[in-house]
Design a protein around this motif. Structure first.
Motif, short mmCIF file in Angstrom:
data_model
loop_
_atom_site.label_atom_id
_atom_site.label_comp_id
_atom_site.label_asym_id
_atom_site.label_seq_id
_atom_site.Cartn_x
_atom_site.Cartn_y
_atom_site.Cartn_z
N SER A 206 43.77 29.34 35.46
CA SER A 206 42.52 29.97 35.18
C SER A 206 41.86 30.71 36.09
N LEU A 207 41.80 30.39 37.32
CA LEU A 207 41.43 31.16 38.07
C LEU A 207 42.18 32.67 38.67
N ILE A 208 43.52 32.47 38.77
CA ILE A 208 44.42 33.42 38.82
C ILE A 208 43.94 34.42 37.69
N ILE A 209 44.14 33.96 36.35
CA ILE A 209 43.86 34.93 35.30
C ILE A 209 42.36 35.79 35.47
N ALA A 210 41.42 34.84 35.77
CA ALA A 210 39.90 35.60 35.69
C ALA A 210 40.19 36.73 36.80
N PHE A 211 40.74 36.16 38.02
CA PHE A 211 40.90 37.32 39.11
C PHE A 211 41.60 38.70 38.85
N SER A 212 42.71 38.42 38.18
CA SER A 212 43.61 39.50 37.89
C SER A 212 42.71 40.25 36.92
N GLU A 213 42.29 39.62 35.87
CA GLU A 213 41.60 40.42 34.68
C GLU A 213 40.09 40.82 34.96
N GLY A 214 39.46 40.41 35.92
CA GLY A 214 38.00 40.51 36.10
C GLY A 214 37.79 41.59 37.13
N LYS A 215 38.65 42.15 37.46
CA LYS A 215 38.55 43.20 38.72
C LYS A 215 37.84 42.57 40.01
N ASN A 216 38.38 41.59 40.33
CA ASN A 216 37.94 40.74 41.47
C ASN A 216 36.66 40.32 41.19
N GLU A 217 35.95 40.16 40.00
CA GLU A 217 34.66 39.49 39.93
C GLU A 217 34.87 38.14 38.99
#
Length: 416
Positions: A206-217
């Protein structure tokens, strides 16, 4: 048919209760998995059922799950970390365990991070959660059935005294053998720690997906959740020897009941992180600080009380524990009536509840679904406290009643 004495040994409502619990465990885990994937968090909103069998069953998911568990068996068997013996079983026997869960956790987390940088689509882990769950349930069904029949050929000291009533379904559910092994590989112990490692892998996905899809946000609540839960697991594995005396390892047979509970861990414990990841929910820094204080307080109570108990068990006459008051019993053992264990009978349960509450608070109050895990833990620990108390009353007799008059509260001082 089981005798009258055997019927008295039935727990959880006997065969009927076992069947109901089996269905409940499966339904609850599917509900969590579906919500984790869809992001529809209304508890009373019926999931949209996709009747395409491929959404529920996948050969690749089954093979992937079996391969991953095979890796966990290999990691356990590696001569890394120290070995230790569990508590005394029947006939004075002890089982040896390889304590390298922290090493196995490191390998798994480094593996998923490496997979991300190598271009592996990490979202497959989340998107295929339902297929992975089905694969896990099928594995539990087959494994429980195989172990049920293999118990005919094991030595008596390996059998579960509560899982050989003569009622086939109930014994299959409870587990006829306490610690099934393949040589030195303890299946129950590896399944238990694999469930916890699987929980961390879901969190990191979940953290990796949020990082990769959230433009580091990445939502600050998600980062805090992952850090708090990871620290809890690292601490749990750091004191791995304490797991060997836990109720699941010592008293529960490896049947469908306990194997399904282990399987539930990665699919239900990650619900808070999935909620924050799918909704993007964030709190103010002051709120997060308050949540962290609750978590820190819970951890302090949980770890300090467990350390006090373990030191007392290892050496009741340790001069460092001279400040503790104890109560003698006719069995020759002494019961703690001061320190953490003088405040209530299970201060470690109180710490666990505060820790679990802090996880749920990270999700706010818009939906009840992320609080189900906390509610389930409350019911589990109340039930476990009652069962522990019954066992201690049988063991200590009138001394236990005297102890309960001195240490009046069960889990929460001055309240319960």
């Amino acid at each position: 048919m089981p005798s009258q004495d055997e019927r008295k040994r039935f727990e959880m409502g006997g065969p009927v209760g076992a069947a109901a619990l089996s269905l409940f465990f499966i339904a609850l885990t599917y509900l969590n998995a579906e919500k984790n994937v869809s992001g529809e968090w209304d508890l009373f909103q019926m999931p949209k059922i996709n009747w395409d069998i491929r959404q529920w069953v996948s050969l690749s998911s089954l093979l992937g799950l079996l391969a991953w568990f095979g890796i966990q068996l290999v990691l356990y068997s590696l001569p890394i970390g120290k070995s230790a013996y569990g508590p005394v079983l029947k006939e004075g026997r002890k089982l040896e365990y390889q304590l390298n869960a922290l090493f196995a956790l490191d390998v798994n987390l480094l593996g998923i991070i490496a997979a991300f940088f190598l271009g592996f689509p990490i979202n497959v882990v989340i998107n295929n959660m339902l297929q992975l769950l089905t694969a896990g349930i099928l594995t539990c069904l087959v494994l429980s059935s195989v172990l049920y029949h293999l118990a005919d050929y094991v030595e008596d000291w390996r059998l579960n005294p509560r899982g050989n009533t003569g009622h086939s379904f109930y014994d299959w559910f409870i587990g006829r053998e306490l610690n099934p092994r393949l040589g030195s590989l303890d299946l129950k112990y590896v399944m238990f720690r694999s469930g916890i490692i699987g929980w961390m892998l879901m969190n990191f996905a979940s953290l990796i997906i949020a990082f990769s899809e959230g433009k580091n946000e990445v939502p600050s609540n998600l980062v805090l959740l992952v850090i708090m839960q990871l620290f809890y697991v690292i601490d749990y594995f750091w004191f791995e020897e304490g797991i060997l005396v836990s109720r699941d390892i010592v008293y529960e047979g490896l049947g469908f009941n306990i194997s399904m509970q282990f399987l539930m861990i990665p699919f239900t414990f990650c619900t808070q992180t999935r909620y924050v990841a799918t909704t993007g929910y964030t709190s103010s820094w002051m709120t997060l600080l308050g949540i962290f204080i609750i978590y820190g307080t819970g951890y302090w109570i949980y770890r300090a009380s467990n350390l006090e108990k373990n030191k007392f068990r290892q050496n009741p006459d340790d001069p460092a524990l001279a400040y503790l008051k104890t109560m003698p019993t006719e069995s020759g053992k002494r019961l703690l009536i001061s320190g953490w264990w003088g405040l209530c009978r299970h201060p470690n349960y109180l710490g666990d509840l505060l820790i679990s509450l802090s996880y749920a608070l990270c999700t706010g109050f818009q939906h009840f679904m992320p609080y189900l895990g906390f509610l389930f833990l409350v019911m589990l620990l109340i039930d476990r406290e009652n069962r522990d108390s019954e066992g201690c009353r049988e063991k200590y007799g009138k001394d236990w009643d005297k102890y309960c008059q001195i240490v009046k509260y069960k889990i929460i001082p001055f309240i319960y």
